[in-house]
Design an enzyme around this catalytic site. Structure first.
Site, short mmCIF file in Angstrom:
data_model
loop_
_atom_site.label_atom_id
_atom_site.label_comp_id
_atom_site.label_asym_id
_atom_site.label_seq_id
_atom_site.Cartn_x
_atom_site.Cartn_y
_atom_site.Cartn_z
N CYS A 160 0.89 -1.15 0.00
CA CYS A 160 0.00 0.00 0.00
C CYS A 160 0.93 1.21 0.00
CB CYS A 160 -0.96 -0.03 1.19
SG CYS A 160 -0.18 -0.43 2.77
N LYS A 171 -3.31 -44.60 18.50
CA LYS A 171 -3.63 -43.22 18.84
C LYS A 171 -4.39 -43.24 20.16
CE LYS A 171 -5.61 -39.01 16.88
NZ LYS A 171 -6.44 -38.66 18.04
N ARG A 201 -2.12 -27.50 23.22
CA ARG A 201 -2.27 -27.08 21.83
C ARG A 201 -2.70 -25.63 21.68
NH1 ARG A 201 -4.81 -32.38 18.88
NH2 ARG A 201 -5.97 -32.56 20.83
N TRP A 229 -5.12 -42.16 11.47
CA TRP A 229 -6.32 -42.87 11.02
C TRP A 229 -7.24 -43.07 12.20
CZ3 TRP A 229 -8.48 -47.42 12.75
CH2 TRP A 229 -9.55 -47.93 11.99
#
EC number: 3.6.1.74
Length: 623
Positions: free
Chosen positions: A136, A311, A331, A478
């Site tokens: 800009c 998992k 997280r 998965w």
């Protein structure tokens, strides 16, 4: 008709206001964007006493901050054409695109932003190795707004991380609070802890002495007043999320003796520390993020050697270990202090500067005939060990380091009495990975019964890859089709239609859309999750057609929903699922492909060796 482009008369209108000492460029952002102030053609050179302040379009293309990369798309956001000739851009085999925007405290509209994002996406898809130059007048507020919006919507940054990423690469970044407020109003209206703009830069305070005050359209400004600053001297240009929120609990409070870090200075220091240890140049959580395994990427299993693990249905934390102190990062990049958990070296000294990736779970174990909860930390990867960066080591080596240098050292210390089990807040183990051949066994009842916690899927990890921060397309997760899920921000609203009873509807939002990604009926149970992150699965009929979203649980460990790309990928796994049978059959196919490739490689090596050994004999016969 007015002449397009610069003219001597237009140049005599003067330099853009506050342009002279404004930094010329930033640095590469996300390896895609290069921000800079508007360059000027040579007609303006006689108004710039010192040559070092001159800034021509050609200088942008050869700038060292590009690190040899080429600008392929040049986006001009100014509201005038008087600064330089577009041919000064196109002669460098670069696409010039004009997007006139008002500026002067007015944020880009939704339409402007959508057009910018579409333009960049289409260009990047066609020319993935080229850079997009954006300017800009000064290359800060309008430029920063649009780049942050792109990072948020397309690259799935958190909004604070997107703004922070621009700030890190453009001298503190967006400095007008209105632009930041507009970003939050548009993309994260529920966020209370908004980023504060940094203090106005010194060059912005300057008024051009001896020059008329100008704005983009070439007309004099109606005001020369310098707006007051907000008094905030935020050197990083952003605030990390989670500050001051003491309601957050480690493992939802299931493990006592772990507290959230309430010292904001210490928290910021620790967040910066692990970011540096990981060589992570973005904001937020630096851990590796696997992608969902689908029918579109399952072929990766036949392209290189993989290992497989289960998992766990626990919570993920990066753990920083240093000289007796242990910290956990969730997280959301929230920081927790863990007491009474020891890690030692071979000689019994505390482990230093070590960073590991973990899942923390609650195991069910039998003690004296009764089933009890056993908190356990499962370490499945390592980034730093005793100040040594091991991220570039292949996974199988990192996997061995976890055992020999962390688990075995703790085991030895327990045997000698240096450490005592009763003093530890939780158990620590290495999370085992197996060769790909073991995939089917992980579904067997013997293995499932052996694991003392719920299994909700599998992780496929390449043996020879390094540790990558952020999204890693080679590491695959998965889940059974029934477990595949998307994390949404839930908004519950009451809808009243004429002649009908009121109806409560749950609108499901992802990060990248202002419109809901989906809807669901808002039951009395669901209403209490208004404005919270919830995990949902998609119910489909026997032909794979979507029926409705089903609530699974609240995600207390997350403060942001999934991004659009993630949500779309997960929906694909729901509509075209990779079932257990399909997965096992494909793994067996991949193993056969890998076996044939290995045999062909050995045959080639033997052939090359025979050719090499035959060369001296051939030379002797020739003589």
């Amino acid at each position: 008709m007015a002449t397009r482009g610069p003219t001597p008369d237009k140049a005599r209108m003067g330099l853009p206001d506050r342009w002279l000492h404004c930094p010329k460029t930033g640095t590469l952002i996300n390896n895609l964007f290069f921000p800079f102030k508007t360059p000027l053609c040579k007609m303006y050179d006689n108004q710039i006493a010192e040559r070092r302040y001159q800034f021509h379009p050609a200088e942008v293309f050869s700038h060292p901050h590009l690190h040899g990369k080429k600008i392929g798309l040049w986006i001009d956001l100014t509201n005038t054409d008087r600064y330089y000739f577009r041919e000064e851009v196109t002669e460098h085999e670069c696409i010039y695109h004009k997007m006139k925007m008002a500026g002067r405290g007015v944020s880009p509209t939704q339409e402007d932003t959508d057009n910018f994002i579409k333009l960049v996406q289409e260009f990047h898809k066609k020319y993935p190795d080229r850079v997009v130059g954006v300017h800009c007048t000064h290359g800060f507020n309008r430029t920063g707004f649009l780049i942050a919006a792109y990072l948020f919507q397309v690259e799935e940054y958190g909004l604070d991380a997107a703004i922070g990423e621009f700030a890190e690469n453009r001298q503190k970044g967006i400095y007008k609070q209105d632009y930041i407020d507009d970003l939050f109003a548009r993309y994260d209206p529920t966020e209370d802890d908004k980023i504060l703009a940094p203090e106005k830069p010194d060059w912005e305070r300057e008024m051009s002495i001896g020059m008329s005050t100008q704005i983009d359209n070439g007309r004099p400004s109606t005001s020369q007043q310098i707006p007051a600053t907000n008094g905030n001297n935020n050197q990083n240009g952003n605030q990390l999320s989670g500050g001051g929120d003491n309601s957050k609990l480690f493992m939802d409070g299931l493990i006592r003796g772990v507290k959230v870090c309430e010292d904001e200075g210490k928290k910021s220091m620790l967040q910066a520390k692990i970011k540096n240890l990981c060589k992570y140049n973005k904001q937020g959580f630096p851990g590796l993020q696997p992608v969902s395994l689908s029918r579109g990427n399952i072929n990766l299993l036949e392209q290189e050697s993989y290992m497989v693990s289960w998992k766990a249905d626990g919570m993920r934390y990066i753990i920083y270990i240093n000289d007796g102190d242990v910290y956990a990062f969730d997280r959301d990049n929230e920081v927790f202090e863990i007491e009474n958990l020891d890690f030692v070296t071979k000689n019994g000294a505390p482990l230093m500067e070590t960073l590991v990736d973990t899942e923390v779970i609650i195991d069910k174990v039998e003690i004296n005939g009764a089933m009890c909860d056993q908190p356990r930390m499962l370490i499945y990867d390592i980034m730093r060990f005793n100040s040594v960066n091991v991220m570039k080591e292949p996974f199988y080596k990192r996997f061995e380091i976890i055992k020999t240098e962390i688990i075995d050292m703790r085991t030895a210390a327990f045997k000698t009495g240096r450490l005592k089990h009763e003093n530890q807040i939780m158990s620590v183990r290495r999370k085992d990975f197996y060769d790909l051949e073991a995939t089917a066994k992980l579904f067997g009842p013997k293995f499932v019964q052996h694991v003392g916690h719920e299994i909700d899927g599998l992780i496929f990890q390449p043996k020879k890859t390094k540790y990558e921060t952020g999204r890693c397309d080679k590491v695959l997760k998965w889940k059974p089709p029934s477990h595949n899920s998307v994390d949404f921000l839930l908004k519950v609203e009451k809808k009243c239609k004429e002649g009908m009873l009121p109806e409560w509807i749950g609108y499901l939002f992802v990060q990248n859309l202002s419109d809901p990604f989906g809807t669901m009926k808002a039951t009395a149970t669901l209403k209490k999750y208004h404005n919270k992150i919830i995990e949902c699965t998609l119910l489909v009929d026997n032909q794979g057609r979507p029926k409705e979203w089903k609530f699974m649980r609240e995600r207390t460990d997350k403060s942001l929903p999934n991004g659009l790309r993630t949500a779309e990928n997960v929906v694909e796994t729901m509509v075209n699922p990779v079932t257990e049978t399909y997965l096992i059959e494909y793994v067996n196919h991949a193993l056969r492909v890998l076996k044939r490739a290995a045999a062909a490689h050995r045959h080639h090596q033997i052939h090359q060796q025979q050719l090499h050994e035959g060369e001296p004999e051939a030379r002797r016969q020739k003589l």
